[in-house]
Design an enzyme around this catalytic site. Sequence first.
Site, PDB file in Angstrom:
ATOM      1  N   CYS A 119     -10.442   1.428  11.649  1.00 36.12           N
ATOM      2  CA  CYS A 119     -11.318   2.456  11.087  1.00 36.12           C
ATOM      3  C   CYS A 119     -12.352   2.972  12.089  1.00 36.12           C
ATOM      4  O   CYS A 119     -12.945   4.025  11.887  1.00 36.12           O
ATOM      5  CB  CYS A 119     -12.024   1.925   9.843  1.00 36.12           C
ATOM      6  SG  CYS A 119     -10.896   1.273   8.599  1.00 36.12           S
ATOM      7  N   HIS A 259     -18.334   5.921   7.991  1.00 44.40           N
ATOM      8  CA  HIS A 259     -16.962   5.606   7.580  1.00 44.40           C
ATOM      9  C   HIS A 259     -16.929   5.507   6.058  1.00 44.40           C
ATOM     10  O   HIS A 259     -17.826   4.926   5.439  1.00 44.40           O
ATOM     11  CB  HIS A 259     -16.518   4.286   8.208  1.00 44.40           C
ATOM     12  CG  HIS A 259     -15.190   3.811   7.709  1.00 44.40           C
ATOM     13  ND1 HIS A 259     -14.101   4.653   7.592  1.00 44.40           N
ATOM     14  CD2 HIS A 259     -14.778   2.595   7.268  1.00 44.40           C
ATOM     15  CE1 HIS A 259     -13.085   3.967   7.110  1.00 44.40           C
ATOM     16  NE2 HIS A 259     -13.469   2.717   6.895  1.00 44.40           N
ATOM     17  N   ASN A 289     -10.422   5.459   1.439  1.00 46.98           N
ATOM     18  CA  ASN A 289     -10.587   5.025   2.821  1.00 46.98           C
ATOM     19  C   ASN A 289      -9.383   5.498   3.631  1.00 46.98           C
ATOM     20  O   ASN A 289      -8.269   5.019   3.434  1.00 46.98           O
ATOM     21  CB  ASN A 289     -10.705   3.496   2.847  1.00 46.98           C
ATOM     22  CG  ASN A 289     -10.897   2.934   4.249  1.00 46.98           C
ATOM     23  OD1 ASN A 289     -10.722   3.627   5.248  1.00 46.98           O
ATOM     24  ND2 ASN A 289     -11.265   1.664   4.325  1.00 46.98           N
TER      25      ASN A 289
END
Length: 341
Positions: A119, A259, A289
Amino acid sequence: MKQMSTKRSVGILSTGSYTPERVLTNFDLEKMVETSDEWIVSRTGIRERRISSPEQASSDLAYEAAKEALEKANISAEELDMIIVATVTPDMSFPSTACLLQEKLGATRAAAMDLSAACTGFLYGITTATQFIQNGLYKKVLVVGVETLSKITNYKDRNTCVLFGDGAGAAVIGEVTEGYGFQSFELGADGSGGSLLCLPAGGSRTPASAESVEQGLHYLYMAGGEVFKFAVRVMNSATEAVLSKAGVSKEEIDLLVPHQANKRIIDSAVQRFGLSEDKVAINLDRYGNMSSASIPVALDEAVKAGRVKEGDNLILVGFGGGLTWGATLLKWCTTPAEGSK
């Protein structure tokens, strides 16, 4: 004779993004696993996510986002010196997704490589691109964060299948007006936590086999509680680090682009830095996500919505498998430096 400084100001010249058409809602998931819309929203803030079609691979999503970024920068693919694709869901182990994207774009002059930092991949990518430009080796670098996480998600596991989605975000990195652009970076890793968020099989440690497939080892695994605690800690510390390095106070933050993993993690950072809602870019309610694509997609949407203006101080910050983390302070400017063409 005193030598003049040759350090170049490097920033983001343009952004682009793409998400697949198919929407998977919490109500759809209620029919697939034992969960509920209320449970998912209260614990994550996610309401829906985008899912790629069986025919779509990561390079296909990356192409759409990259094409938009190039158009907005008013440059051709042939002008690119390098392509960096951040992903943990490449089309295949090799060749790199960046090479596949290079061919799709027709970027015949560009070097190309993939980067794996989960990520945090997009942040690692723009940090890498900046070094190539600052040292004068390259002038234009395309950085793409792209994931097709639906391809490695177990839709029988309610702890993970509610979290992840697919998408791509891109940025053209180049020289900008002096004093603008990236002001500071912070990257970090802690390999001792690697087992907390991983894809157990498919590599040289556990090659693909009938047994590995039967055991579900080709689906991503996450120890949610441990990752949550890690994320809250490093989101705050990485943000504080780039502010300190740049000599900027938290009161001077104009937009936080975090994020998009969990609304509670973002809320912790917002509270820590005393930010109002209009100073935070959040889209995880619509996309979930998207790993390395989360930050560039959120940034692109903020730009399109007119939430970013020249001179604004932006914090891009994230965390991910590895374990990894990263942040940058960006003084927004999309005007190329004179002579940088």
